[in-house]
Design a protein around this motif. Sequence first.
Motif, PDB file in Angstrom:
ATOM      1  N   ALA A  37      -0.786   1.947  -3.629  1.00 36.46           N
ATOM      2  CA  ALA A  37       0.496   2.340  -4.210  1.00 36.46           C
ATOM      3  C   ALA A  37       0.449   3.784  -4.681  1.00 36.46           C
ATOM      4  O   ALA A  37       1.405   4.543  -4.509  1.00 36.46           O
ATOM      5  N   GLY A  42       3.346   3.375  -1.941  1.00 39.77           N
ATOM      6  CA  GLY A  42       3.843   2.007  -1.718  1.00 39.77           C
ATOM      7  C   GLY A  42       2.675   1.068  -1.564  1.00 39.77           C
ATOM      8  O   GLY A  42       1.535   1.485  -1.490  1.00 39.77           O
ATOM      9  N   ASN A  43       2.967  -0.213  -1.511  1.00 42.03           N
ATOM     10  CA  ASN A  43       1.900  -1.199  -1.393  1.00 42.03           C
ATOM     11  C   ASN A  43       1.488  -1.472   0.043  1.00 42.03           C
ATOM     12  O   ASN A  43       0.555  -2.220   0.278  1.00 42.03           O
TER      13      ASN A  43
END
Length: 164
Positions: A37, A42-43
């Motif tokens: 992240a 982001g994941n």
Amino acid sequence: MNASSAPPSAASRRAWMAVLARTPRAELEAALAAALATAFGGNAAPPFDWLRAPQTGLAMVRGRIGGTGNAFNLGEATVTRATLRLHAADGGTVGVACHLGRDKRRAELAALADALLQQPERHAQLHAQLIAPLAARLEARRDARRNETASTKVEFFTMVRGDA
């Protein structure tokens, strides 16, 4: 090549791979998601191709009596391994993982972390966010286990009877 763009040493890689191999999946998944992240905004993991999809097999475990005697086959252990390559846009780095047990997702996460940690531009940040905290947790568990077993230690001594 300056220090920030130099690839990590083989000893450094061995150390982080040992941490990845000993870390439980839940912890590895959470730590890698948090690191991704930050690193990628982001994941989502960067795209990769499997060179060897996670597979489970057996490895022969060998031992030595007293640590110095002749080697002998102790038995077999279940291991899971995986090898992946990041897409060229992400450096095309190859990551590998091998750990005891049958957890294929854990092997995938460890291989992805290995590939990302080999990239000089991301190494310092990922090492600080991923490997350092995981290594600290493993060391804390090791210390707790050491303290627990130390409390059961028995000291033996011999008493001499009569005049010596």
